[in-house]
Scaffold this active site. Sequence first.
Site, short mmCIF file in Angstrom:
data_model
loop_
_atom_site.label_atom_id
_atom_site.label_comp_id
_atom_site.label_asym_id
_atom_site.label_seq_id
_atom_site.Cartn_x
_atom_site.Cartn_y
_atom_site.Cartn_z
N LYS A 227 0.87 -1.17 0.00
CA LYS A 227 0.00 0.00 0.00
C LYS A 227 0.91 1.22 0.00
O LYS A 227 1.70 1.43 0.92
CB LYS A 227 -0.87 -0.02 1.24
CG LYS A 227 -1.78 1.18 1.36
CD LYS A 227 -2.73 1.01 2.50
CE LYS A 227 -3.65 2.17 2.65
NZ LYS A 227 -4.52 1.99 3.81
N GLU A 265 7.42 -7.01 0.47
CA GLU A 265 6.24 -6.90 1.35
C GLU A 265 5.25 -8.03 1.04
O GLU A 265 4.72 -8.68 1.94
CB GLU A 265 5.53 -5.55 1.14
CG GLU A 265 6.18 -4.35 1.80
CD GLU A 265 5.90 -4.27 3.30
OE1 GLU A 265 5.29 -5.19 3.86
OE2 GLU A 265 6.29 -3.26 3.92
N LYS A 280 -2.02 -1.43 -4.04
CA LYS A 280 -2.90 -0.27 -3.97
C LYS A 280 -2.09 1.00 -4.00
O LYS A 280 -1.11 1.08 -3.28
CB LYS A 280 -3.69 -0.36 -2.66
CG LYS A 280 -4.51 0.84 -2.32
CD LYS A 280 -5.13 0.67 -0.97
CE LYS A 280 -5.88 1.93 -0.66
NZ LYS A 280 -6.34 1.96 0.70
#
Length: 354
Positions: A227, A265, A280
Site C-alpha cells: 500500500k 512486502e 494499492k
Amino acid sequence: MTIFARLKNQFLSYERYMVIIHPMITTPIQYPFPIRLRRNRQSESIRKIVQETHLRPSDLTVPFFIIEGEKKGVPIDCMPGVERLTVDLVIREAAQLHERGIQSICLFPVIDPALKSWEAEEAWNPKGLLARAIRRIKQEIPTLCVITDVALDPFTIHGHDGLVNEKGEIVNDATIERLIQMALMQAEAGIDFVAPSDMMDGRVSAIRGALDRQGFENVGILSYSAKYASVLYGPFRDALDVKLQFGDKKTYQMDPANVREALLEAQLDEEEGADILMIKPATFYLDVIAKLREQTKRPIAAYHVSGEYAMVIAAHQMGYLDAGKVFYEALLSIKRAGADMIFTYAAKQVLDRM
Ligand code: PBG
C-alpha cells in the site's frame, strides 16, 4: 536525385510506392506480408474470439461507506455518484449487485467523531456500527463475500492507522495488539475476509495466529501488501471524514518510487499466511501488479482507489472523457497486468459494459 527517387531507391519497391503515393491506384503489393495481424481484428466476432483478457462481475469488489440510521444516503463531495449509506440501503444495493454477478463487497464505517479516541477503542466494539453492519449483511445475503479493513484510522482522533506515542511516532507492535482485537471482533460478527490495510510489520502472522487460536481458521486474510503513501486516497478520507491531525503516512505506507520493496512486502505477507495479496492504488502501479504476478501463485487484488475514481468523474463532468469507457479500459488494464480481483467504486458503470 529527387526526393521520390531517393525514397524509391531506399525503402520501396515500385509497387509499394504506387500504392502509398497514389490512393487511386489499387495495385496489389507483389510480395505479401508473412503475417497480417489486422485479419484478427476485422469483425466484432473475431475480436471477441481472440480477446485475451476478460472482465467479469466476479472480478469486482464494491466498497461501501456505512453510516448510522435507516433509509439515508449522504453524497460525498469528492466522489460524485458514491454515497455514504445506512445499512438497510447497503443491503438493498449489495443484493442488486449480487444478482448481477458481484460476489464481494467491502465495508468502511463512518464513525461519529464523539466515538473517536487516541486508542481507537471503537474499532473492536462488538456492538459498534461495523459489527452490526457485518451481522446484518451476512444474515440477509449469506452468499455474498464480505471484506473489512483492519486499520485504526476511521477510529482514531489523529487519523493515523496505528497507535501514536508521545513523540508522534506510529508504534508498530502495540498497534498489532489492537489490530488483532479488531480482526477477532470482525470474525465474531461473521466476516469472510479481514483486510489489514495498516502496513504494520508482522501483522499478518499475528492476526492469522489469533484467528486460528479462536477457531476462526476459515476467516481469510486479504492483505494490503503493498500500500503506497499515495495522494490518491484524498477523496476516501473525505468520505470517512478522516483528517490527519499531524504528519503523513510515509513511515508505514510505501514510497511510490519503490517496486522491489513491494515484492518483498508481498512475499512476507504470503509467508505469514495471507490468502490474497493486494496492491494499492492500481493504475499508477500496474508494473508492480505485473511483477507480483510473476512472483506469486496467490491471487492478487488491486484497489482502484477513490482518487482514481474522482479524476475520471471530474473529466467526465467537464465533457473531456466518457467516464464509463475510461473505467472499463482502466479496469481491463488492471486485469491484464495480472490482478484477479479489483476493488472499485465504478462497478456499476463497468457492469453496464460487460
Ligand atoms: C485505511 C484505508 C485507506 C484506503 C483504504 N483503507 C486510506 C488511507 O490509508 O489513508 C483508501 C481507499 C481509497 O482511497 O479508495 N487505512
